[in-house]
Design an enzyme around this catalytic site. Structure first.
Site, PDB file in Angstrom:
ATOM      1  N   TYR A 190      37.962  19.457  27.588  1.00 29.53           N
ATOM      2  CA  TYR A 190      36.505  20.353  26.644  1.00 29.53           C
ATOM      3  C   TYR A 190      35.782  20.624  26.962  1.00 29.53           C
ATOM      4  CZ  TYR A 190      37.597  22.723  22.408  1.00 29.53           C
ATOM      5  OH  TYR A 190      38.599  23.343  21.297  1.00 29.53           O
ATOM      6  N   GLU A 200      32.010  21.983  26.265  1.00 30.31           N
ATOM      7  CA  GLU A 200      30.906  23.211  25.853  1.00 30.31           C
ATOM      8  C   GLU A 200      30.056  22.591  26.838  1.00 30.31           C
ATOM      9  OE1 GLU A 200      33.284  21.123  23.657  1.00 30.31           O
ATOM     10  OE2 GLU A 200      33.722  22.735  21.346  1.00 30.31           O
ATOM     11  N   ASP A 257      28.958  46.775  34.488  1.00 26.31           N
ATOM     12  CA  ASP A 257      30.374  46.691  34.265  1.00 26.31           C
ATOM     13  C   ASP A 257      31.325  46.917  35.650  1.00 26.31           C
ATOM     14  OD1 ASP A 257      32.924  45.957  33.801  1.00 26.31           O
ATOM     15  OD2 ASP A 257      32.972  47.353  31.119  1.00 26.31           O
ATOM     16  N   THR A 306      36.106  40.918  35.466  1.00 26.92           N
ATOM     17  CA  THR A 306      36.989  40.833  35.004  1.00 26.92           C
ATOM     18  C   THR A 306      37.599  40.151  36.691  1.00 26.92           C
ATOM     19  OG1 THR A 306      38.357  42.757  35.527  1.00 26.92           O
ATOM     20  CG2 THR A 306      38.179  41.520  33.260  1.00 26.92           C
ATOM     21  N   LYS A 332      41.562  41.609  38.845  1.00 29.49           N
ATOM     22  CA  LYS A 332      41.989  42.472  38.522  1.00 29.49           C
ATOM     23  C   LYS A 332      41.987  42.566  40.462  1.00 29.49           C
ATOM     24  CE  LYS A 332      40.754  44.933  34.752  1.00 29.49           C
ATOM     25  NZ  LYS A 332      39.704  44.626  33.909  1.00 29.49           N
ATOM     26  N   ARG A 365      43.015  35.349  35.483  1.00 29.13           N
ATOM     27  CA  ARG A 365      42.781  36.256  34.360  1.00 29.13           C
ATOM     28  C   ARG A 365      41.166  35.670  33.459  1.00 29.13           C
ATOM     29  NH1 ARG A 365      44.766  40.215  31.497  1.00 29.13           N
ATOM     30  NH2 ARG A 365      46.165  40.827  32.935  1.00 29.13           N
TER      31      ARG A 365
HETATM   32  N1  DSN Z   1      42.942  47.039  30.361  1.00 29.83           N
HETATM   33  C1  DSN Z   1      41.836  47.365  31.306  1.00 29.83           C
HETATM   34  C2  DSN Z   1      42.421  48.466  32.671  1.00 29.83           C
HETATM   35  O1  DSN Z   1      43.886  48.728  32.714  1.00 29.83           O
HETATM   36  O2  DSN Z   1      42.051  49.130  33.218  1.00 29.83           O
HETATM   37  C3  DSN Z   1      40.519  47.229  31.277  1.00 29.83           C
HETATM   38  O3  DSN Z   1      40.186  46.639  30.453  1.00 29.83           O
END
Ligand code: DSN
Length: 420
Positions: free
Chosen positions: A61, A63, A207, A233, A236, A242
């Protein structure tokens, strides 16, 4: 049950203790290896990232932030988080990085809460034109708590309509303007968006979840010099664990940090943060830069192959990692195409195309991405083959024909192992 060297002794322990879950892990590894993974938001992260994620850092933990934690015993996780922050700032030339968001959606909640109050107006790309749930969908917190005004793409060229965006900004005086999408194959003109934000006094939020990996690999222009805040994120094209991350100008650092913790999250997931650090180091290599360029050339090759099969690439092609394909010429909906490709071992998703006459659950399109297949080492020749496999899969209702295509898919993927 067989084990793989990749999972090592930890997997043997799991297999002994919990064979039900161990079997799921093995079957999922097989599913990822055998089928074609074309979901534009997915990738195969490295064994080093997986090792960090499956580590004892998960037990801690922490925080707070490095040097300012609420619990003792944080000396080692402080090092991991500081390394991740420094690498993110260096890789993206950012003034400040927050590496704690558990996901892209939670990163976006933090952005809203740092810069707006419930009821404020935010301008964002509409979901049917390629936006994201957190950009104002009625079923998401964003659409419920904020006055979201949506902009879209032009019908003639399927590119963002910056004139409409500017008109809407002037008319609605948004507190914040969001650029970024989940199904937009073209580049975004960040300079133009910055000008509009300045004209109306709005915060510029990008974003960048879908394309930040291409920015990291220096394959496309970066939003960082223009934006007040960039959320994304890490799993990707970036190929990390993740999770989520936020970059911001120094003047907004305290607001973003407070919005993430204690505003929106409790303890950070330190194993994921260590994984983010590992991925960021990988992204700073020449090898990754060449990967990022190949992701784009593969996406162009795949979109071209599908066009050669009589389908239409939305906006005339792609400049990124994904193709959005209008498949109406096949006489099959996106939903049916998704199912038929699935039966043939090709994993992709149905996707609305701009001005889609079908409902979002049916759609007239498919979205294909090349982050994962490029990680496997596939190139232009394989993209051509994949285009033909997709076209054949879409056009058949016959289970035996689908099974035959699946065998071809398995033969192709067998040549490109994802993990040794
Ligand atoms: N779920 C993602 C996508 O496939 O584009 C976006 O968050």
């Amino acid at each position: 049950m067989s084990t793989t060297p990749f999972y090592g002794p930890d997997f043997d322990q799991l297999a002994k203790q919990d064979p039900d879950i161990a079997r799921v892990l093995l079957r999922e590894l097989k599913r990822q290896q055998e089928n074609l993974q074309l979901i534009a938001s997915e990738n195969f992260t490295s064994p080093a990232v997986l090792a960090a994620m499956g580590s004892t850092l998960s037990n801690k933990y922490a925080e707070g932030y490095p040097g300012k934690r609420y619990y003792g015993g944080c000396e080692e996780v402080d090092v991991a988080e500081s390394i991740a922050i420094d690498r993110a700032k260096a890789l993206f030339g950012a003034e400040h990085a927050n590496v704690q968001p558990h996901s892209g959606a939670t990163a976006n909640i933090a952005v809203y809460s740092a810069f707006t109050k419930p009821g404020d107006t935010v301008l964002a790309m509409s979901l049917p034109h390629g936006g994201h749930l957190t950009h104002g969908s009625k079923v998401n917190f964003s659409g419920k708590w904020f006055n979201i005004v949506s902009y879209g793409v032009r019908q003639d060229n399927e590119l963002i309509d910056y004139d409409e965006l500017r008109d809407l900004a002037i008319a609605n005086k948004p507190k914040m303007i969001c650029s970024g999408a989940t199904a937009y194959p073209s580049l975004i003109d960040f300079e133009k968006v910055r000008q509009i934000c300045d004209e109306v006094g709005a915060i510029m939020w990008v974003d960048a979840a879908h394309f930040i990996g291409l920015v990291a690999g220096k394959a496309i222009p970066s939003p960082v010099p223009y934006a007040d805040v960039v959320s994304f994120t890490t799993h990707k094209v970036l190929r990390g664990p993740r999770g989520g991350m936020i970059l911001t100008k120094a003047e907004h650092a305290a607001a973003i940090d407070k919005a993430v913790f204690p505003g929106m999250q409790g303890g950070p997931i330190m194993s994921a943060i260590a994984g983010k650090a590992v991925a960021l180091k990988e992204c700073a290599t020449a090898e990754y830069q060449s990967y990022a360029k190949n992701v784009i050339s593969n996406a162009q090759a795949l979109a071209g192959a599908l066009e050669a099969e009589g389908m239409r690439a939305v906006s005339g092609g792609t400049q990124t990692h994904l193709g959005l394909i209008d498949i109406r010429s096949t006489g099959v909906t996106g939903k049916v195409a998704d199912e038929r490709c699935g039966a043939a071992g090709i994993v992709l998703n149905k996707n609305a195309i701009p001005y889609d006459p079908q409902t979002p659950a049916v759609t007239s399109g498919i979205r294909v991405g090349t982050a994962a297949t490029t990680t496997q080492g596939m190139g232009a020749a394989q993209m051509k083959t994949i285009g033909s496999l997709i076209a054949r899969a879409i056009k058949t209702e016959d289970a035996q024909v689908a099974a035959g295509i699946k065998s071809e898919v398995h033969a192709l993927t067998a040549q490109f192992p994802i993990y040794q």
